[in-house]
Design a protein around this motif. Structure first.
Motif, PDB file in Angstrom:
ATOM      1  N   ASP A   1       0.826  -1.216   0.000  1.00  0.00           N
ATOM      2  CA  ASP A   1       0.000   0.000   0.000  1.00  0.00           C
ATOM      3  C   ASP A   1       0.860   1.265   0.000  1.00  0.00           C
ATOM      4  O   ASP A   1       2.030   1.241   0.363  1.00  0.00           O
ATOM      5  CB  ASP A   1      -0.893   0.032   1.252  1.00  0.00           C
ATOM      6  N   LEU A   2       0.223   2.379  -0.365  1.00  0.00           N
ATOM      7  CA  LEU A   2       0.875   3.694  -0.278  1.00  0.00           C
ATOM      8  C   LEU A   2       0.644   4.300   1.111  1.00  0.00           C
ATOM      9  O   LEU A   2      -0.460   4.201   1.651  1.00  0.00           O
ATOM     10  CB  LEU A   2       0.286   4.658  -1.308  1.00  0.00           C
ATOM     11  N   VAL A   3       1.672   4.949   1.639  1.00  0.00           N
ATOM     12  CA  VAL A   3       1.586   5.545   2.979  1.00  0.00           C
ATOM     13  C   VAL A   3       2.173   6.955   2.941  1.00  0.00           C
ATOM     14  O   VAL A   3       3.220   7.184   2.337  1.00  0.00           O
ATOM     15  CB  VAL A   3       2.395   4.675   3.983  1.00  0.00           C
ATOM     16  N   GLY A   4       1.501   7.910   3.580  1.00  0.00           N
ATOM     17  CA  GLY A   4       2.065   9.253   3.744  1.00  0.00           C
ATOM     18  C   GLY A   4       3.010   9.242   4.929  1.00  0.00           C
ATOM     19  O   GLY A   4       2.615   8.833   6.026  1.00  0.00           O
ATOM     20  N   LEU A   5       4.250   9.671   4.726  1.00  0.00           N
ATOM     21  CA  LEU A   5       5.272   9.547   5.773  1.00  0.00           C
ATOM     22  C   LEU A   5       5.940  10.879   6.079  1.00  0.00           C
ATOM     23  O   LEU A   5       6.317  11.621   5.152  1.00  0.00           O
ATOM     24  CB  LEU A   5       6.348   8.553   5.317  1.00  0.00           C
TER      25      LEU A   5
ATOM     26  N   THR B   1       4.256  19.876   3.698  1.00  0.00           N
ATOM     27  CA  THR B   1       5.061  19.932   4.917  1.00  0.00           C
ATOM     28  C   THR B   1       4.241  19.622   6.169  1.00  0.00           C
ATOM     29  O   THR B   1       4.747  19.767   7.274  1.00  0.00           O
ATOM     30  CB  THR B   1       5.751  21.309   5.056  1.00  0.00           C
ATOM     31  N   THR B   2       2.971  19.222   5.982  1.00  0.00           N
ATOM     32  CA  THR B   2       2.175  18.739   7.119  1.00  0.00           C
ATOM     33  C   THR B   2       1.360  17.525   6.661  1.00  0.00           C
ATOM     34  O   THR B   2       1.155  17.326   5.458  1.00  0.00           O
ATOM     35  CB  THR B   2       1.163  19.792   7.635  1.00  0.00           C
ATOM     36  N   ALA B   3       0.881  16.754   7.639  1.00  0.00           N
ATOM     37  CA  ALA B   3       0.037  15.587   7.319  1.00  0.00           C
ATOM     38  C   ALA B   3      -1.257  16.048   6.644  1.00  0.00           C
ATOM     39  O   ALA B   3      -1.776  15.367   5.750  1.00  0.00           O
ATOM     40  CB  ALA B   3      -0.262  14.807   8.602  1.00  0.00           C
ATOM     41  N   ASP B   4      -1.764  17.211   7.047  1.00  0.00           N
ATOM     42  CA  ASP B   4      -2.995  17.740   6.428  1.00  0.00           C
ATOM     43  C   ASP B   4      -2.791  18.030   4.942  1.00  0.00           C
ATOM     44  O   ASP B   4      -3.690  17.800   4.133  1.00  0.00           O
ATOM     45  CB  ASP B   4      -3.463  19.022   7.133  1.00  0.00           C
ATOM     46  N   HIS B   5      -1.609  18.563   4.582  1.00  0.00           N
ATOM     47  CA  HIS B   5      -1.324  18.798   3.152  1.00  0.00           C
ATOM     48  C   HIS B   5      -1.438  17.479   2.381  1.00  0.00           C
ATOM     49  O   HIS B   5      -1.960  17.447   1.271  1.00  0.00           O
ATOM     50  CB  HIS B   5       0.094  19.331   2.945  1.00  0.00           C
ATOM     51  N   VAL B   6      -0.902  16.414   2.970  1.00  0.00           N
ATOM     52  CA  VAL B   6      -0.900  15.114   2.271  1.00  0.00           C
ATOM     53  C   VAL B   6      -2.331  14.618   2.109  1.00  0.00           C
ATOM     54  O   VAL B   6      -2.728  14.162   1.035  1.00  0.00           O
ATOM     55  CB  VAL B   6      -0.060  14.072   3.038  1.00  0.00           C
TER      56      VAL B   6
ATOM     57  N   LEU C   1      -4.685   6.854   0.136  1.00  0.00           N
ATOM     58  CA  LEU C   1      -3.587   6.320   0.926  1.00  0.00           C
ATOM     59  C   LEU C   1      -4.107   5.428   2.047  1.00  0.00           C
ATOM     60  O   LEU C   1      -5.153   5.709   2.639  1.00  0.00           O
ATOM     61  CB  LEU C   1      -2.764   7.459   1.539  1.00  0.00           C
ATOM     62  N   ALA C   2      -3.359   4.352   2.336  1.00  0.00           N
ATOM     63  CA  ALA C   2      -3.741   3.452   3.427  1.00  0.00           C
ATOM     64  C   ALA C   2      -3.730   4.224   4.739  1.00  0.00           C
ATOM     65  O   ALA C   2      -4.617   4.067   5.572  1.00  0.00           O
ATOM     66  CB  ALA C   2      -2.780   2.269   3.479  1.00  0.00           C
ATOM     67  N   LEU C   3      -2.717   5.056   4.925  1.00  0.00           N
ATOM     68  CA  LEU C   3      -2.667   5.919   6.109  1.00  0.00           C
ATOM     69  C   LEU C   3      -1.658   7.030   5.915  1.00  0.00           C
ATOM     70  O   LEU C   3      -0.781   6.930   5.054  1.00  0.00           O
ATOM     71  CB  LEU C   3      -2.348   5.116   7.378  1.00  0.00           C
ATOM     72  N   VAL C   4      -1.850   8.093   6.689  1.00  0.00           N
ATOM     73  CA  VAL C   4      -0.882   9.200   6.695  1.00  0.00           C
ATOM     74  C   VAL C   4      -0.375   9.306   8.126  1.00  0.00           C
ATOM     75  O   VAL C   4      -1.155   9.497   9.055  1.00  0.00           O
ATOM     76  CB  VAL C   4      -1.532  10.533   6.270  1.00  0.00           C
ATOM     77  N   LEU C   5       0.922   9.130   8.287  1.00  0.00           N
ATOM     78  CA  LEU C   5       1.517   9.195   9.610  1.00  0.00           C
ATOM     79  C   LEU C   5       1.823  10.661   9.921  1.00  0.00           C
ATOM     80  O   LEU C   5       2.522  11.325   9.153  1.00  0.00           O
ATOM     81  CB  LEU C   5       2.819   8.391   9.557  1.00  0.00           C
ATOM     82  N   ASP C   6       1.282  11.150  11.029  1.00  0.00           N
ATOM     83  CA  ASP C   6       1.470  12.568  11.372  1.00  0.00           C
ATOM     84  C   ASP C   6       2.698  12.736  12.265  1.00  0.00           C
ATOM     85  O   ASP C   6       2.688  12.312  13.424  1.00  0.00           O
ATOM     86  CB  ASP C   6       0.215  13.099  12.069  1.00  0.00           C
TER      87      ASP C   6
ATOM     88  N   ALA D   1      10.119   6.990  -1.847  1.00  0.00           N
ATOM     89  CA  ALA D   1       9.213   8.073  -1.447  1.00  0.00           C
ATOM     90  C   ALA D   1       9.577   9.382  -2.120  1.00  0.00           C
ATOM     91  O   ALA D   1      10.568  10.022  -1.760  1.00  0.00           O
ATOM     92  CB  ALA D   1       9.213   8.255   0.072  1.00  0.00           C
ATOM     93  N   PRO D   2       8.786   9.800  -3.086  1.00  0.00           N
ATOM     94  CA  PRO D   2       8.895  11.170  -3.588  1.00  0.00           C
ATOM     95  C   PRO D   2       8.113  12.078  -2.654  1.00  0.00           C
ATOM     96  O   PRO D   2       7.425  11.605  -1.738  1.00  0.00           O
ATOM     97  CB  PRO D   2       8.202  11.091  -4.946  1.00  0.00           C
ATOM     98  N   SER D   3       8.201  13.368  -2.853  1.00  0.00           N
ATOM     99  CA  SER D   3       7.381  14.280  -2.069  1.00  0.00           C
ATOM    100  C   SER D   3       5.907  13.954  -2.327  1.00  0.00           C
ATOM    101  O   SER D   3       5.526  13.609  -3.449  1.00  0.00           O
ATOM    102  CB  SER D   3       7.697  15.723  -2.460  1.00  0.00           C
ATOM    103  N   ALA D   4       5.094  14.041  -1.275  1.00  0.00           N
ATOM    104  CA  ALA D   4       3.699  13.559  -1.347  1.00  0.00           C
ATOM    105  C   ALA D   4       2.762  14.619  -1.905  1.00  0.00           C
ATOM    106  O   ALA D   4       1.810  15.048  -1.251  1.00  0.00           O
ATOM    107  CB  ALA D   4       3.236  13.092   0.033  1.00  0.00           C
TER     108      ALA D   4
END
Ligand code: TXA
Ligand code: MG
Length: 313
Positions: free
Chosen positions: A20-24, A147-152, A160-165, A135-138
């Motif tokens: 899966d894709l994940v925001g990191l 530059t924040t989880a909200d942006h992602v 995305l499966a999840l975005v880690l804040d 991981a490229p920039s999200a």
């Protein structure tokens, strides 16, 4: 029997293992991560970003030791890794013969970009996962980096499966990308590490000719990038009605945003992409940006701003 919920880093590692894709979170910008060894997972990154397949990805690992299993490090490459890892530097080195990163992540090149990020939560994910994370920039290709989880979340919604804040990215600019071939180091992309800091360790860097749009040494250096929807006007000292001003330093008291009221470049770098996004959300006639000195981190800020303002492609 109820299952104990996994820790966030363990959940991210489990999602990566499933393909899966994940925001990191990283210290530079947020990444859109996938298992770099699974072509099907990496293909999802290109699809979600609308990224051209000729543009290779950075593989993230927890340590230099893990990086050396994938890439060939000359003494100079190792010296740079020791000086700047973990941190905002990506090193482009030849791939090991049995490199586990899939061809798709390297866009078929015989080199690969490697980075050991310093963000503690990202380190936890990489250690829990135990394999390289591409991981490229999200962000959607061409848009400002997140530059924040909200942006992602705003960019990719439920893809995305999840975005880690991990909180706001402390550096705010992508990593500097340096290609090392034997004892030659070439700066491919300016970033969250200044040219001066790099050259203090390795001596004068060669500079890639990114103006060669047809075949730039770093395929990601196409001009228009980091761009908001609104037109961007640079080196402006005031805004017309309907425009939004992003100031820098003193003298911009009436401006909607200021990258750093005290004129500090590290603060300006950390604020840059978030302020471009926030200004754009106001749907202005234009975003006008105050002059920013081109010294230190200002060189990379100027590079990002020039691309944000470019309308030629
Ligand atoms: O800070 C960063 O570098 C962020 C975080 C998430 O780590 N990542 C990032 O990735 O900015 P991306 O994909 O947006 O930019 C990677 C850059 C692109 O310009 C790409 O062309 C270049 O690195 N690159 C990757 N592999 C390369 C290679 N083998 N040779 C030359 N350039 C390469
Ligand atoms: Mg990017």
């Amino acid at each position: 029997m109820e299952q104990t919920p996994l820790e966030p880093a363990a959940s991210a590692a489990a999602a990566l293992a499933r393909g899966d894709l994940v925001g990191l979170p990283t210290e530079t910008v947020y990444g859109l991560g996938a298992d770099a060894t699974q072509p099907e997972a990496v293909a999802k990154i290109y699809a979600a970003k609308g990224r051209p397949h000729f543009n290779p990805l950075i593989s993230h690992v927890a340590s230099l030791e893990a990086a050396e299993a994938l890439g060939v490090f000359s003494p100079l490459a190792r010296k740079m890794a020791h000086a700047f890892w973990p941190g905002p530097l990506s090193l482009v080195v030849p791939r090991q013969r049995d490199c586990a990163v899939c061809d798709l992540a390297c866009a078929g090149l015989d080199t690969l970009a490697l980075r050991v990020p310093s963000h503690p939560l990202m380190q936890e994910v990489l250690r829990a996962f135990g394999k390289p994370v591409a991981a490229p920039s999200a962000n959607i290709s061409g848009r400002p980096s997140p530059t924040t989880a909200d942006h992602v979340r705003a960019e990719f919604g439920d893809k995305l499966a999840l975005v880690l804040d991990g909180g706001p990215s402390a550096v705010g600019l992508e990593s500097a990308v340096v290609a090392v071939s034997g004892d030659q180091a070439t700066l491919l992309r300016l970033g969250g590490l200044t040219r001066e800091a790099l050259e203090a360790v390795v001596g004068p860097l060669l500079t890639a000719d990114a103006s060669a749009k047809a075949a730039p040494a770093s395929p990601g250096m196409i001009l228009r990038h980091y761009a908001p929807q609104a037109p961007v006007r640079l080196n402006a000292t005031s805004a017309q009605p309907g425009e939004v001003m992003i100031g820098f330093g003193s003298g911009y008291e009436g401006a909607a945003f200021n990258l750093s009221p005290t004129g500090e470049l590290t603060e300006a770098a950390a604020n840059l992409f978030a302020m471009l996004r926030a200004a754009d959300a106001l749907s202005p006639a234009a975003i006008v940006i105050a002059p920013v000195p081109k010294t230190g981190l200002g060189e990379a800020i100027a590079d990002r701003l020039a691309r944000a303002a470019d309308r030629s492609c």
